[in-house]
Each structure stands twice: as C-alpha cells, then as structure tokens.
Scaffold this active site. Structure first.
Site, PDB file in Angstrom:
ATOM      1  CE1 TYR B 241      -3.910   2.231   0.767  1.00  0.00           C
ATOM      2  CE2 TYR B 241      -2.391   3.292   2.291  1.00  0.00           C
ATOM      3  CZ  TYR B 241      -3.576   3.295   1.591  1.00  0.00           C
ATOM      4  OH  TYR B 241      -4.430   4.360   1.706  1.00  0.00           O
ATOM      5  CE  LYS B 245      -3.706   4.920  -2.015  1.00  0.00           C
ATOM      6  NZ  LYS B 245      -4.705   5.445  -2.974  1.00  0.00           N
TER       7      LYS B 245
END
Lengths: 334, 334
Positions: B241, B245
C-alpha cells in the site's frame, strides 16, 4: 492477480531472467576511477538515472528502454528480451556457530560471505559478482526467472531456487541491482507501457528481494535495493521511472522501520545513483561529462565494505551517490 | 510487457471494473459531519489509509483487502472481484467558446462542468458522482474496464470509451478515486500478492488518468489523484500500500512540473486522506474515533469547489486531509 477463489489467469508477464555469470571475466574492483569500457551484459542494472536523455515528447516505440535496452554488444549470442534479472547466489560457506549478541561484529570479521546479487547479469550486477569473487565470496549458483511469469510466480521461483540452494543456511547480504530506464512524459503514447516496464524491472525485483530477506537473511545482515537520486524530486520526462523508484524508496523507509518483518538488526538501504558509468551509458551519451558518473567498481567496493559491516549506513537510509571530478560522495537523503 | 517485436503474451491481469451508477441514490453532499451509514458499493476508493488495522504478521489469505475488500453489504447481488474501478463520465455540456487567456476564470464561473470520476462506483466515487449531479453536472456515461485486461489494454478501453463519448470536446476535471487497501509486512506470505493488488488498484488507475488528462483535459483543467497521508512516511505494516501510494505521490510531483505533458495551466494534485468515513470502515472499525475520519461528502464538496476554480491548490500539491473533532483541515505536504 487472483480472484477471491485464488484463481489466476495464465500468462502474466515479465522479462526478468538470470543466467550463469561468466567465469572468465577478470576486471576487479577499483573504487575511484571509471572502469574499463567493457562490452556486453549491460541490459539490466540501474545504469542510468539522469534526466538528460529523457524525451518528454516521445510518442511511440517499443518500450524505449534507452541505455538499458538491448544492444548489439552481447557476447554470448543470445537475443532474449530486455530486463534480464535474477539472483546469482554465491555458494554455501562455513558458519561460525554464533548468533544474536555480537553477531554482526562476528560476521564483520569473517572473511567469507554468502551473498546474493539480484540482477547479477547486468552491468552493475556482474561487476559486483566479480568483486565478490575476488574476495573469495563464491558466485556459482543461479536462479532462473521466466520472463512470462507473473510477479508471484517469479517470487515462487526465486524462493524455491534460493532456499533450495541454501538448505537452511542464511545469507549475509542481498544486493538487488536489477532495474532499467525508460523516458516519457504523461502524453507519451508509451507512457503506461513504460510505467509497466519500470515497475517490473525495479519494483518486482525489489519486493521479491525484501520478502526473500525476511526468510533467508541472517540477523544483522544487509539488504540493498536500488533507487535513483532524480526520483527524490519530480521526473516529468520519465514518469514511470520516477514512480517505480519512488516506490523503492518508500519500501526502504518501511523496511527500516520497526515491525518491518525483516530479521533482527538487518540493515535495509538503497543506493540512489545519478548516472552509473556503464558501457551502455557511454555508448548512448558519449559526449556527457563522465567525471560526474559513478564507476560501477566504486559501487561494488561500497557493497563489499557494507557487507563486511564497515561504514554501513543505518537501516532505512537512502544513500545518494554524488560523483564530481570522478570522486563519489555519499549523501543520505532526509 | 512486450518483447522487442511488440509481441505480448495474452492474459495479463487486473480486477478493475466499472458499472453504471445507481440513479436512485439520494444522499447529497454535506461537507462537515460524518455521512449516513450507507450500505454497499464500498469496494473501491481510498477508504482507509490509517495504520491501525494493519497486521504485520499476516501470513496468508487471499489478498486481505480489509475495508476495501468484498463485504456482504452489496445491494445489487453481484459478486465480481475486488477493486471495481472505471470512469463514470458526465455527459457533454455547452461550451463557451473562450480559450487560453481568462480560460480558467471563465470556466470557474460556468455552472455546469464536464467531469470524469475514475472509480465512480466506490464509496467515495459514488458520493462524488451524486454531489456533481446535484450541481447539474450529469453523470450518465460509463466505460467498462475488464478485470482480465492488462494495464495497456485498460488504457486503450478507457481512451476509446472516453474519447468516443467526448467526440472532440474536453473535460473540465478528472477525479481518480479508485484504490484499495491491503496490509502485510515484508514477511507476510501475501506480501508480493498484495503489492501487485495495490499497484493495480491505485497506480494503474492513476497513470491511466494522467495519460487521459494529457489528451482530453481542457487547458486550466483539474486532475485529482488519490494518495495517502501515511505513505509520506514508512508503512512497515502495509508495504504494498505504501509503495503504491508513494508512487502516486511522486507522479503528482512530476505532473506538477514543467514539461509534464499535461495541457497548459492544468492543476494536478492528490488528496492524502488518513481514514475516510465509509460504511466499510465503520463496519471494520466500529470502535475507532470516528471524529478523526474524513467524511466523503466533505471530499466531494472539496472536489466540486476545486473544479470550479475555488481555493484550488497549486499544481503538484499533495493535500493531506487531517480531520479532528469532525473538522477537516487541508495541509500541503512539503
């Protein structure tokens, strides 16, 4: 990607591939000057990270991997696709039986290391393998990763190959120098294609190395990944490259934090080159100022030093390699 | 990835999918308080970015997409895979004939906008579509993206669908709120699998939106992507994640730089939520302090304002959404 039932379509893609190192290569480490203009084996590795070959208006072409793309200099006659990577692991060595306290120091004093070079066939990777061999760190086991395999399939192949060869022993260090370069701004027709390529070359290899490290790296070991100094800022002329390297940087920050899942006292770090002095970069940028390029032998020497525990930066470090007048300075990014 | 001859193996993967918005949804925008506990349609969008549901020791399970994963609350009975995304485009509107100088201001004053919401079926996306419809910004064209398609194939589908519907006209704004969440440290068995999922959900959609913007966004238009505040630092419990990002953040920096390939005077920015107040997050974290969660209606209101040129941050901005006592503050990351 699998669906909720774990099913997965066949044929996800990659170009990663590893091959046996060439045992008759003799160029040794030489930390300060530019290396000899060696030919061949330059298609992987973080050869080039500077912005001066980017072409923001690029509108087509197959992948345009620039200095890391396939060139005519291959010496073995093989013509497989771009981005050959894969771990070249050195053979097993004797263990010293110690653990936990004093472990790092004990290993620092040991003269023989068991290391893995992911991307050991690239310009930088093969230079590292040579340098490690010169220290009697053997490098004679290879793991093949099939280009057509998915990220997870490549992971499985690497785990099987490496863990099988280790037979329960641990590695002292993992060096991940697989990578590549491609340019293109947001409007480049090949933008998404190049993003995909960059991700596979830099991030697949880095994430696999990180997970591998959680399983086979010894306490106090070293995990090195390869970022890029320009990706610390905007890279409008090489969107995909910047994104992939920024992801690697963030991964290193995470690996350096508590509860990262790595073995205790492991140092995870990345080198952030600007431009490496590789034969392919020389070929594509013959008129550049080569005194600002970082010699591969310098990097290999650095890796050897860090593996031995000498001047090793703290975990989580992003180590910029800033070369000027043929001297390289290490500058930690904030 | 294609080889040097442009050949590509079939069956590269994705789970992205778009579907028509539900025309009978009536919840409108409400910038300050938490939204109603709506059910269903929560499987895409940047629902959750905080670290408190991470499980660094996670060792298995299919994807573990947490709050963004499939839940039992679906109202339409469909059971397709995770990560449904895809642009929901509003219909064509009248043009005002002006261009270049004064363009942004002219558009800022126009009451009807032509916008695209990538991921318009997710919790945040559908809230945005509703809010835009409430402003008479119609939303009745959809582009389907097939889950089994590769990154490049999804791009092709989006380009064909959007450019076909636009018929030469331009968009005022593109909002990319597709995304998802998965945890796992370096040692999680699903680490690489989750990295792959995160990349597809957040970065494929963002890169496609960026390239799309270079082709169909008007001068002075708005391109919004979705980052995550925690990914500004280490995210050891959610490696994939954080990497994905961070890549989106770097992309926004590049898009905000000169020669990015975007049309003149476009504003490219990202919102960086901590935790969005979605039904799925409420379900999975019922005991959390919801006064620190950012209401989706607030975000939709923000987007509407920015699309109208009101208080729009400068291009390249990473706008953190910091909510405390149910009040949200916008804090630009350095």
């Amino acid at each position: 990607m699998k669906d909720q039932d774990g099913n997965e379509p066949p044929g996800a893609v990659s170009t990663e591939r590893a091959r046996r190192t060439d045992p008759d290569r003799t160029d040794g480490p030489g930390p300060d000057g530019p290396g000899p203009d060696r030919t061949g084996r330059t298609r992987t590795g973080p050869d080039r990270t500077g912005p001066d070959r980017t072409d923001p208006d690029q509108t087509d072409g197959p992948g345009r991997t620039g200095p890391d793309g396939p060139g005519p200099e291959r010496t073995d006659g093989r013509t497989d696709g771009p981005g050959r990577t894969g771990p070249d692991r050195t053979g097993p060595e004797r263990t010293d039986g110690r653990s936990a306290a004093g472990l790092r120091r004990a290993h620092a004093m040991a003269s023989v290391k068991k290391v893995l070079v992911y991307g050991g066939k690239g310009a930088l990777g093969s230079t590292c393998v040579k340098a490690f061999k010169a220290k009697s760190w053997e490098a004679d086991v290879n793991v093949l990763v099939r280009p057509a395999d998915s990220w997870e399939e490549q992971l499985a192949a690497v785990l099987e190959g490496v863990e099988g060869a280790l037979a329960g022993e641990k590695l002292d260090a993992i060096f991940c120098v697989a990578g590549g370069w491609a340019g293109g701004s947001a409007k480049a027709k090949a933008m998404v294609k190049n993003c995909d390529l960059m991700w596979k070359q830099s991030v697949w290899s880095s994430a696999i190395s990180a997970h591998l490290a959680s399983r086979v790296l010894r306490e106090g070991g070293l995990l090195q990944l390869t970022g890029a100094q320009p990706a610390l800022g905007p890279t409008p002329g090489m969107m995909g490259y910047g994104m992939a390297k920024a992801a690697v940087h963030q991964l290193v920050r995470s690996l350096g934090a508590e509860e990262s899942g790595l073995p205790p006292q492991v140092t995870a770090l990345a080198i952030l080159p600007v431009t490496l002095d590789t034969p392919m970069n020389r070929k594509f940028m013959p008129d550049a100022d080569h005194t600002t390029w970082t010699p591969m032998e310098y990097v290999a020497g650095l890796f050897g030093k860090w593996a031995e525990g000498d001047e090793r930066p703290k975990t989580g470090s992003l180590v910029q390699l800033i070369t000027k007048d043929s001297k390289t300075e290490l500058v930690n990014a904030d």
